[in-house]
Write a protein that holds these residues in place. Sequence first.
Motif, PDB file in Angstrom:
ATOM      1  N   GLU A  45      28.283 -22.082  23.491  1.00 17.34           N
ATOM      2  CA  GLU A  45      28.420 -20.934  24.399  1.00 17.34           C
ATOM      3  C   GLU A  45      29.659 -21.057  25.289  1.00 17.34           C
ATOM      4  O   GLU A  45      30.230 -20.045  25.686  1.00 17.34           O
ATOM      5  CB  GLU A  45      27.163 -20.768  25.238  1.00 17.34           C
ATOM      6  CG  GLU A  45      25.993 -20.291  24.402  1.00 17.34           C
ATOM      7  CD  GLU A  45      24.800 -19.896  25.242  1.00 17.34           C
ATOM      8  OE1 GLU A  45      24.989 -19.123  26.195  1.00 17.34           O
ATOM      9  OE2 GLU A  45      23.699 -20.357  24.931  1.00 17.34           O
ATOM     10  N   GLN A  50      32.288 -15.149  23.300  1.00 16.97           N
ATOM     11  CA  GLN A  50      32.242 -13.802  22.714  1.00 16.97           C
ATOM     12  C   GLN A  50      31.530 -13.808  21.369  1.00 16.97           C
ATOM     13  O   GLN A  50      30.772 -12.892  21.050  1.00 16.97           O
ATOM     14  CB  GLN A  50      33.650 -13.216  22.568  1.00 16.97           C
ATOM     15  CG  GLN A  50      33.643 -11.755  22.133  1.00 16.97           C
ATOM     16  CD  GLN A  50      32.895 -10.867  23.121  1.00 16.97           C
ATOM     17  OE1 GLN A  50      33.201 -10.856  24.300  1.00 16.97           O
ATOM     18  NE2 GLN A  50      31.912 -10.121  22.637  1.00 16.97           N
ATOM     19  N   GLU A  53      27.821 -14.049  22.050  1.00 24.60           N
ATOM     20  CA  GLU A  53      27.355 -12.758  22.559  1.00 24.60           C
ATOM     21  C   GLU A  53      27.220 -11.734  21.429  1.00 24.60           C
ATOM     22  O   GLU A  53      26.225 -10.999  21.364  1.00 24.60           O
ATOM     23  CB  GLU A  53      28.318 -12.237  23.622  1.00 24.60           C
ATOM     24  CG  GLU A  53      27.866 -10.940  24.262  1.00 24.60           C
ATOM     25  CD  GLU A  53      28.831 -10.468  25.334  1.00 24.60           C
ATOM     26  OE1 GLU A  53      29.003  -9.237  25.447  1.00 24.60           O
ATOM     27  OE2 GLU A  53      29.403 -11.307  26.048  1.00 24.60           O
ATOM     28  N   ASP A  54      28.191 -11.698  20.535  1.00 23.08           N
ATOM     29  CA  ASP A  54      28.124 -10.770  19.403  1.00 23.08           C
ATOM     30  C   ASP A  54      26.975 -11.125  18.459  1.00 23.08           C
ATOM     31  O   ASP A  54      26.285 -10.239  17.949  1.00 23.08           O
ATOM     32  CB  ASP A  54      29.448 -10.751  18.638  1.00 23.08           C
ATOM     33  CG  ASP A  54      30.564 -10.070  19.417  1.00 23.08           C
ATOM     34  OD1 ASP A  54      30.260  -9.309  20.361  1.00 23.08           O
ATOM     35  OD2 ASP A  54      31.740 -10.302  19.081  1.00 23.08           O
ATOM     36  N   ASP A  57      23.743  -9.962  20.098  1.00 22.03           N
ATOM     37  CA  ASP A  57      23.617  -8.506  20.145  1.00 22.03           C
ATOM     38  C   ASP A  57      23.484  -7.831  18.781  1.00 22.03           C
ATOM     39  O   ASP A  57      22.803  -6.819  18.665  1.00 22.03           O
ATOM     40  CB  ASP A  57      24.817  -7.890  20.871  1.00 22.03           C
ATOM     41  CG  ASP A  57      24.813  -8.196  22.356  1.00 22.03           C
ATOM     42  OD1 ASP A  57      23.751  -8.541  22.896  1.00 22.03           O
ATOM     43  OD2 ASP A  57      25.892  -8.086  22.973  1.00 22.03           O
ATOM     44  N   ARG A  79      17.485 -16.200  21.113  1.00 21.17           N
ATOM     45  CA  ARG A  79      18.280 -15.216  21.865  1.00 21.17           C
ATOM     46  C   ARG A  79      18.649 -13.989  21.049  1.00 21.17           C
ATOM     47  O   ARG A  79      19.003 -12.963  21.612  1.00 21.17           O
ATOM     48  CB  ARG A  79      19.556 -15.875  22.379  1.00 21.17           C
ATOM     49  CG  ARG A  79      19.256 -16.909  23.455  1.00 21.17           C
ATOM     50  CD  ARG A  79      20.493 -17.397  24.124  1.00 21.17           C
ATOM     51  NE  ARG A  79      21.268 -16.297  24.673  1.00 21.17           N
ATOM     52  CZ  ARG A  79      22.589 -16.314  24.814  1.00 21.17           C
ATOM     53  NH1 ARG A  79      23.281 -17.365  24.457  1.00 21.17           N
ATOM     54  NH2 ARG A  79      23.220 -15.278  25.318  1.00 21.17           N
TER      55      ARG A  79
END
Length: 87
Positions: A45, A50, A53-54, A57, A79
Amino acid sequence: MKLRLIDPACLRELRRVNRRFNLIATPIIYRTIELVDLLVADDAETRFPQVIEDIVDFTRHVAVRSILNPRGVQRLLTRIKRLRTLR
């Protein structure tokens, strides 16, 4: 969507063309991923914020094809918001 037919390596390069294309291509690129050591490392992380995070998501399908850090795999998988399949 026709973009799913494009080679993933080419799609990653095309994302750099402009922001609008990036917004369209990113969910397609991260829809299916294969976990590797770097993504489940303790410092992933910090090193790749990024990317993580991608993944969180947009990923829906994950493949694990090698023996990886179990805590790192669990940390990332818990997550991912829309996880549908795990192989």
